[in-house]
Enzyme design. Sequence first.
Site, PDB file in Angstrom:
ATOM      1  N   UNK A  69       4.752   5.998  33.228  1.00  0.00           N
ATOM      2  CA  UNK A  69       5.645   4.924  33.676  1.00  0.00           C
ATOM      3  C   UNK A  69       6.907   4.930  32.809  1.00  0.00           C
ATOM      4  N   GLY A  70       7.998   4.486  33.369  1.00  0.00           N
ATOM      5  CA  GLY A  70       9.231   4.370  32.598  1.00  0.00           C
ATOM      6  C   GLY A  70       9.108   3.388  31.441  1.00  0.00           C
TER       7      GLY A  70
END
Length: 197
Positions: free
Chosen positions: A73-74
């Site tokens: 995930u970012g």
Amino acid sequence: MSWGRLSRLLKPALLCGALAAPGLAGTMCASRDDWRCARSMHEFSAKDIDGHMVCLDKYRGFVCIVTNVASQUGKTDVNYTQLVDLHARYAECGLRILAFPCNQFGRQEPGSNQEIKEFAAGYNVKFDMYSKICVNGDDAHPLWKWMKVQPKGRGMLGNAIKWNFTKFLIDKNGCVVKRYGPMEEPQVIEKDLPCYL
């Protein structure tokens, strides 16, 4: 009324009563079917990252942060980094962190439990990692179903978990005291910790 029908009607009430009885709540773990009867996080169990069943009663007397995590995930780096930092600074004061990998959001946690464990080791994670679960839907882990419907665990625009790294602050009695959205970084929780530690 037949005995079978009466038995089906009484079973939930008897189970809730048993879970609420002093002394029994800590020894019973809420299951997939009876999570609504639970009064605290301590009544649940979950498999750790190595597949061992853990009764969450072990967290009685500790303040906990419970979060769903993802490796791709970012927000992965900032969340893991800050969670590791919070754990390092507050574990001796009674903080525990429970991380539950989840692949429901953008398929950003596709690996096996072993791969996730190795990934977390890269951040020098010392807090408790659990096996991959679902946090939404019929297959959601009972703990997550329960946390989402607690008065202080409800979300904005519905109770469903919206993305990776949704966090719940749990007090020493196992009750949800606050929910933090996925865009709120772990350091935001720090200001709330002194009230509960």
